[in-house]
Design a protein around this motif. Structure first.
Motif, PDB file in Angstrom:
ATOM      1  N   GLY A   1       0.818  -1.210   0.011  1.00 58.43           N
ATOM      2  CA  GLY A   1       0.044  -0.070   0.074  1.00 58.43           C
ATOM      3  C   GLY A   1       0.825   1.445   0.112  1.00 58.43           C
ATOM      4  O   GLY A   1       0.490   2.134  -0.708  1.00 58.43           O
ATOM      5  N   VAL A   2       1.922   1.232   0.599  1.00 63.08           N
ATOM      6  CA  VAL A   2       2.914   2.399   1.002  1.00 63.08           C
ATOM      7  C   VAL A   2       3.540   2.459  -0.582  1.00 63.08           C
ATOM      8  O   VAL A   2       3.609   3.699  -0.830  1.00 63.08           O
ATOM      9  N   LYS A   3       4.223   1.572  -0.949  1.00 60.86           N
ATOM     10  CA  LYS A   3       4.623   1.695  -2.272  1.00 60.86           C
ATOM     11  C   LYS A   3       3.652   2.235  -3.318  1.00 60.86           C
ATOM     12  O   LYS A   3       4.144   3.184  -4.125  1.00 60.86           O
ATOM     13  N   PHE A   4       2.532   1.576  -3.409  1.00 61.79           N
ATOM     14  CA  PHE A   4       1.377   2.075  -4.307  1.00 61.79           C
ATOM     15  C   PHE A   4       1.174   3.536  -4.353  1.00 61.79           C
ATOM     16  O   PHE A   4       1.048   4.352  -5.183  1.00 61.79           O
ATOM     17  N   PHE A   5       0.919   3.934  -2.950  1.00 59.75           N
ATOM     18  CA  PHE A   5       0.610   5.660  -2.780  1.00 59.75           C
ATOM     19  C   PHE A   5       1.905   6.196  -3.248  1.00 59.75           C
ATOM     20  O   PHE A   5       1.378   7.510  -3.722  1.00 59.75           O
ATOM     21  N   ILE A   6       3.059   5.873  -2.948  1.00 55.38           N
ATOM     22  CA  ILE A   6       4.222   6.544  -3.031  1.00 55.38           C
ATOM     23  C   ILE A   6       4.204   6.908  -4.681  1.00 55.38           C
ATOM     24  O   ILE A   6       4.731   7.952  -5.093  1.00 55.38           O
ATOM     25  N   THR A   7       4.092   5.620  -5.535  1.00 56.35           N
ATOM     26  CA  THR A   7       3.903   5.894  -6.926  1.00 56.35           C
ATOM     27  C   THR A   7       3.180   6.729  -7.529  1.00 56.35           C
ATOM     28  O   THR A   7       3.366   7.425  -8.227  1.00 56.35           O
ATOM     29  N   ILE A   8       1.795   6.589  -6.900  1.00 56.01           N
ATOM     30  CA  ILE A   8       0.837   7.587  -7.253  1.00 56.01           C
ATOM     31  C   ILE A   8       1.186   9.248  -7.072  1.00 56.01           C
ATOM     32  O   ILE A   8       1.156  10.111  -7.858  1.00 56.01           O
ATOM     33  N   GLY A   9       1.717   9.298  -5.652  1.00 53.04           N
ATOM     34  CA  GLY A   9       2.239  10.731  -5.367  1.00 53.04           C
ATOM     35  C   GLY A   9       3.130  11.382  -6.455  1.00 53.04           C
ATOM     36  O   GLY A   9       3.370  12.241  -6.986  1.00 53.04           O
ATOM     37  N   VAL A  10       4.462  10.125  -6.747  1.00 52.45           N
ATOM     38  CA  VAL A  10       5.603  10.840  -7.563  1.00 52.45           C
ATOM     39  C   VAL A  10       4.983  11.071  -9.248  1.00 52.45           C
ATOM     40  O   VAL A  10       5.156  11.955  -9.544  1.00 52.45           O
ATOM     41  N   LEU A  11       3.981  10.098  -9.448  1.00 50.99           N
ATOM     42  CA  LEU A  11       3.633  10.427 -10.679  1.00 50.99           C
ATOM     43  C   LEU A  11       2.662  11.563 -10.983  1.00 50.99           C
ATOM     44  O   LEU A  11       2.576  12.110 -12.321  1.00 50.99           O
TER      45      LEU A  11
END
Length: 316
Positions: A288-298
């Motif tokens: 979940g954290v990885k997914f959220f960070i990816t969304i934020g970065v993109l």
């Protein structure tokens, strides 16, 4: 909720630990830097080493975006980048364990100073490109009434130009550089720096005219008039493109947050999640954290890209 509190507490502990390390070792690092600067100032014949291509690129970005031009700015830039990478990797490793994903994210954080410089550089070029008419109109007029003396025209334009802060800064730097040049190579370097501050075709053509006028005494008023005339002809089409791109940027700006909110609503409405369960999986699990960070970065990359592309350069 307990897991989120645990992450916050551990993050604060790491910040306190790193702050303590800095308070203990930072004074020795600063003392070392001051000692090196003192040795440099009192050295009778300081050695001057030309920048390699990478260092020259970083120094130029820093000089244009921040106005700083000291000999140590590249060192401080690299030191900041390494520190950001090391601290972020330490935090991610301590909180979530070793992972290729978090190594990549730490590398991205380490590149943030460079990304900021590039984004700031592109933004300044974008704003500066719209000062073309004001800059070239003022410079051409003063050049003609200064008996076609380009150096004098540049000095007077710096004093007289209004509502064009970026152009004023670029001309001021150029004025300082051309007063001390000793060869055609140094003059070309000064003009190239001026052109790089705008990064446009019209600046390239204007730079060629400035160089030719100073180096050879050639009357370049006709070429400056041609550049100004061409810019006036394309003004309406550029304004139309700018309006169209701004509308697209406005749509994207609101669509991205709405999509995330809709994903929360969909999980709660159709998949039997509660808000607590959704945020638990989002922020208390590695995936979940990885997914959220990816969304934020993109999302950040999308906003930056759309901001730059929403307003085209004022150029041929």
């Amino acid at each position: 909720m307990t897991g989120i509190i645990d992450i916050i507490v551990r993050t604060l502990m790491y910040i306190i630990l790193l702050t303590g390390v800095w308070l203990f070792l930072g004074r020795y690092l600063l003392r070392f830097i001051r000692q090196k600067n003192k040795e440099y100032r009192f050295r009778s014949k300081p050695e001057v080493h030309p920048d390699n291509k990478f260092a020259g690129h970083i120094r130029q970005l820093i000089r244009i975006t921040t106005g700083k031009g000291g000999k140590d700015v590249v060192f401080y830039f690299l030191f900041l980048s390494v520190c950001l990478f090391t601290v972020s990797l330490s935090l991610f490793t301590g909180l979530f364990g070793v992972s290729i994903f978090f190594i990549l994210m730490s590398s991205l954080i380490g590149f943030l100073p460079y990304i900021y410089l590039r984004f700031r550089f592109k933004s300044l070029q974008l704003v500066g490109s719209y000062e073309a008419e004001s800059l070239l109109g003022e410079l051409t007029s003063i050049y003609k009434i200064s008996d076609f003396n380009m150096i004098s025209a540049i000095d007077k334009t710096v004093e007289d130009i209004k509502n064009s802060p970026f152009s004023k800064k670029a001309l001021f730097i150029l004025s300082l550089k051309i007063k001390d040049y000793k060869s055609r190579e140094e003059l070309q370097s000064a003009v190239d720096f001026f052109v790089a501050m705008f990064g446009t075709e019209w600046a390239t053509l204007a730079g060629m005219s400035i160089f030719e006028s100073i180096a050879s005494g050639t009357n370049v008023s006709v070429s400056l008039d041609d550049i100004l005339s061409n810019l006036k002809q394309i003004k309406s089409s550029i304004e139309k493109d700018k309006r169209s791109n701004y509308e697209a940027f406005t749509m994207v700006k609101f669509v991205i947050p709405i999509i995330y909110v809709l994903s929360v609503f969909t999980c709660v409405k159709y998949f039997g999640f509660t808000l607590g369960k959704f945020f638990y999986y989002q922020f208390n699990t590695g995936l979940g954290v990885k997914f959220f960070i990816t969304i934020g970065v993109l999302s950040v990359i999308s906003f930056w890209s759309m901001y730059v592309l929403s307003k085209p350069k004022f150029d041929f």
